[in-house]
Design an enzyme around this catalytic site. Structure first.
Site, short mmCIF file in Angstrom:
data_model
loop_
_atom_site.label_atom_id
_atom_site.label_comp_id
_atom_site.label_asym_id
_atom_site.label_seq_id
_atom_site.Cartn_x
_atom_site.Cartn_y
_atom_site.Cartn_z
N ASP A 1 -0.20 -4.61 8.66
CA ASP A 1 -1.22 -3.57 8.86
C ASP A 1 -0.97 -2.92 10.22
OD1 ASP A 1 -4.25 -3.42 7.24
OD2 ASP A 1 -3.89 -2.16 8.99
N ASP B 1 3.68 -0.28 10.91
CA ASP B 1 3.33 1.06 10.43
C ASP B 1 4.25 1.32 9.25
OD1 ASP B 1 3.12 3.74 9.87
OD2 ASP B 1 3.03 4.36 11.97
N VAL B 2 3.68 1.43 8.08
CA VAL B 2 4.49 1.52 6.85
C VAL B 2 5.27 2.83 6.73
CG1 VAL B 2 3.23 -0.16 5.45
CG2 VAL B 2 2.47 2.24 5.49
N ASN C 1 0.55 -1.44 -0.67
CA ASN C 1 -0.85 -1.04 -0.92
C ASN C 1 -1.45 -0.13 0.15
OD1 ASN C 1 -3.76 -1.63 -1.85
ND2 ASN C 1 -3.71 -2.51 0.21
N TYR D 1 -3.42 13.56 -1.57
CA TYR D 1 -3.65 12.19 -2.05
C TYR D 1 -3.25 12.08 -3.53
CZ TYR D 1 -6.12 7.80 -3.03
OH TYR D 1 -6.42 6.51 -3.40
N LYS E 1 -0.13 9.90 -5.13
CA LYS E 1 -0.32 8.80 -6.09
C LYS E 1 0.46 9.06 -7.39
CE LYS E 1 -2.89 6.27 -3.44
NZ LYS E 1 -2.34 5.03 -2.86
N THR F 1 -16.14 0.18 -1.53
CA THR F 1 -15.77 -0.22 -0.16
C THR F 1 -16.91 0.18 0.79
OG1 THR F 1 -14.71 1.91 0.14
CG2 THR F 1 -13.31 0.09 -0.55
P1 NAD Z 1 -8.82 0.56 3.24
O1 NAD Z 1 -8.90 1.76 4.13
O2 NAD Z 1 -10.02 -0.32 3.10
O3 NAD Z 1 -7.57 -0.33 3.66
C1 NAD Z 1 -6.32 0.23 3.90
C2 NAD Z 1 -5.58 -0.58 4.95
O4 NAD Z 1 -4.33 0.07 5.18
C3 NAD Z 1 -6.33 -0.63 6.29
O5 NAD Z 1 -6.40 -1.98 6.74
C4 NAD Z 1 -5.48 0.23 7.21
O6 NAD Z 1 -5.47 -0.19 8.57
C5 NAD Z 1 -4.10 0.09 6.57
N1 NAD Z 1 -3.21 1.19 6.91
C6 NAD Z 1 -3.49 2.53 6.97
N2 NAD Z 1 -2.42 3.23 7.37
C7 NAD Z 1 -1.42 2.32 7.55
C8 NAD Z 1 -0.07 2.43 8.00
N3 NAD Z 1 0.48 3.59 8.32
N4 NAD Z 1 0.66 1.30 8.07
C9 NAD Z 1 0.12 0.09 7.75
N5 NAD Z 1 -1.14 -0.06 7.37
C10 NAD Z 1 -1.91 1.04 7.27
O7 NAD Z 1 -8.35 1.12 1.81
P2 NAD Z 1 -8.56 0.55 0.34
O8 NAD Z 1 -9.74 1.24 -0.24
O9 NAD Z 1 -8.50 -0.93 0.31
O10 NAD Z 1 -7.26 1.17 -0.37
C11 NAD Z 1 -6.05 0.44 -0.52
C12 NAD Z 1 -5.15 1.23 -1.44
O11 NAD Z 1 -5.81 1.44 -2.68
C13 NAD Z 1 -4.79 2.61 -0.92
O12 NAD Z 1 -3.44 2.90 -1.27
C14 NAD Z 1 -5.73 3.53 -1.68
O13 NAD Z 1 -5.24 4.82 -1.80
C15 NAD Z 1 -5.79 2.81 -3.01
N6 NAD Z 1 -6.97 3.10 -3.82
C16 NAD Z 1 -8.22 2.90 -3.33
C17 NAD Z 1 -9.32 3.20 -4.13
C18 NAD Z 1 -10.72 3.00 -3.60
O14 NAD Z 1 -11.68 3.47 -4.24
N7 NAD Z 1 -10.91 2.33 -2.47
C19 NAD Z 1 -9.14 3.66 -5.45
C20 NAD Z 1 -7.84 3.82 -5.94
C21 NAD Z 1 -6.76 3.55 -5.10
#
Ligand code: NAD
Length: 274
Positions: free
Chosen positions: A57, A78-79, A105, A173, A177, A208
């Site tokens: 993360d 940083d991904v 993810n 976004y 995806k 969330t």
């Molecule tokens: P979140 O914001 O709760 O968690 C994401 C994590 O990624 C955070 O801990 C953040 O610090 C980390 N992050 C952000 N940029 C980064 C980087 N450059 N390098 C490394 N880490 C990084 O998000 P979430 O809701 O758990 O979403 C996780 C995944 O699921 C994402 O890809 C999101 O697009 C996808 N998603 C989420 C939802 C939803 O409703 N929450 C629905 C469909 C898909």
């Protein structure tokens, strides 16, 4: 039944009331964005199933806390940075001897990414980098280890918006995806005969803290979305984590190149129940 599947664990590590089986004993799992949300729930679930977890993360505090909680390793990553991503997978191999599961993810959905009419090129590019280029980098870094092992499961987080349109657009976004979905399908096909499975996880909206805050302020916004969900609610993060655990495990041995929807029925619905 393998030894890993024999020992059901009644511990409630996934935060649900369901007993958790132990399908991932002896496996290592890299989870990007493991510090929060779906990533954190998945770190808990995979660890409960016996996996040794590497949490990656950019948020050092949250990532370290998650890794400590599950007895895993934290790598500040940083991904979007190729060198950091390579170092992440090398560290997993070094610490645990293999790279069995890659849950790619990490993702963002910033407010500057909106309708195509108002979204600027910088916001577009940033979202493409974090959501799509990162998945390319992570797959590219994980695959050599998996090919050498002749085994591996890659799960890339896409979204239900990869398969459906929304009038409440976040254009970069959605496009990112869609890219994750197509990339995952292609890799799933290319590496299918090398024992490597690649799937795109497509979650529906997840409850969330951020979403809850947004919708508490604006109930009409929540209502506009919930009417399309047959199940009548948003997902819990641990429900998404349970799907990841399945895809990571040998229970999913014939599942590859799939768009794996975990969306409460959204993508199948026309008229939802009253
Ligand atoms: P979140 O914001 O709760 O968690 C994401 C994590 O990624 C955070 O801990 C953040 O610090 C980390 N992050 C952000 N940029 C980064 C980087 N450059 N390098 C490394 N880490 C990084 O998000 P979430 O809701 O758990 O979403 C996780 C995944 O699921 C994402 O890809 C999101 O697009 C996808 N998603 C989420 C939802 C939803 O409703 N929450 C629905 C469909 C898909």
């Amino acid at each position: 039944m393998t030894q890993a599947q024999e020992t059901p664990d009644t511990a409630d590590a996934a935060g649900s009331a369901q007993p958790v089986c132990r399908r991932l004993v002896g496996r290592s799992a890299v989870i990007t964005g493991g510090g929060g949300g779906i990533g954190l729930a998945t770190a808990r679930r995979l660890a409960a199933e016996g996996a040794r977890v590497v949490v990656a993360d950019v948020d050092e505090k949250a990532g370290r806390a998650a890794a400590d909680e599950v007895g895993g390793l934290f790598m500040r990553t940083d991904v979007t940075d190729a060198e950091q991503v390579e170092a992440l997978f090398a560290a997993a191999k070094e610490a645990y001897g293999s790279v069995d599961v890659a849950f790619n993810n990490a993702g963002i959905s910033p407010p500057e990414d909106d309708s195509i009419l108002t979204t600027g090129i910088d916001a577009w590019r940033r979202v493409q980098e974090v959501n799509l280029t990162s998945v390319y980098l992570c797959c590219k870094a994980a695959l050599p280890y998996m090919r050498e092992q002749g085994r591996g499961s890659i799960i890339n987080t896409a979204s239900f918006v990869a398969v459906m349109g929304a009038a409440t657009s976040q254009i970069s976004y959605t496009a990112s995806k869609g890219g994750v979905l197509a990339l995952s399908r292609e890799l799933g096909v290319q590496f299918a005969r090398e024992g490597i499975r690649v799937n795109a996880l497509c979650p529906g909206p997840v409850d969330t803290p951020l979403l809850r805050e947004l919708f508490a302020k604006d109930p009409e916004r929540a209502r506009r979305r919930l009417v399309h969900v047959p199940v009548g609610r948003f997902a819990r993060a641990d429900e998404i984590a349970a799907a990841v655990a399945f895809l990571a495990s040998d229970d999913a041995s014939f599942v590859t190149a799939a768009q794996f929807l975990v969306d409460g029925g959204i993508s199948g619905a026309y008229v939802t129940p009253e």
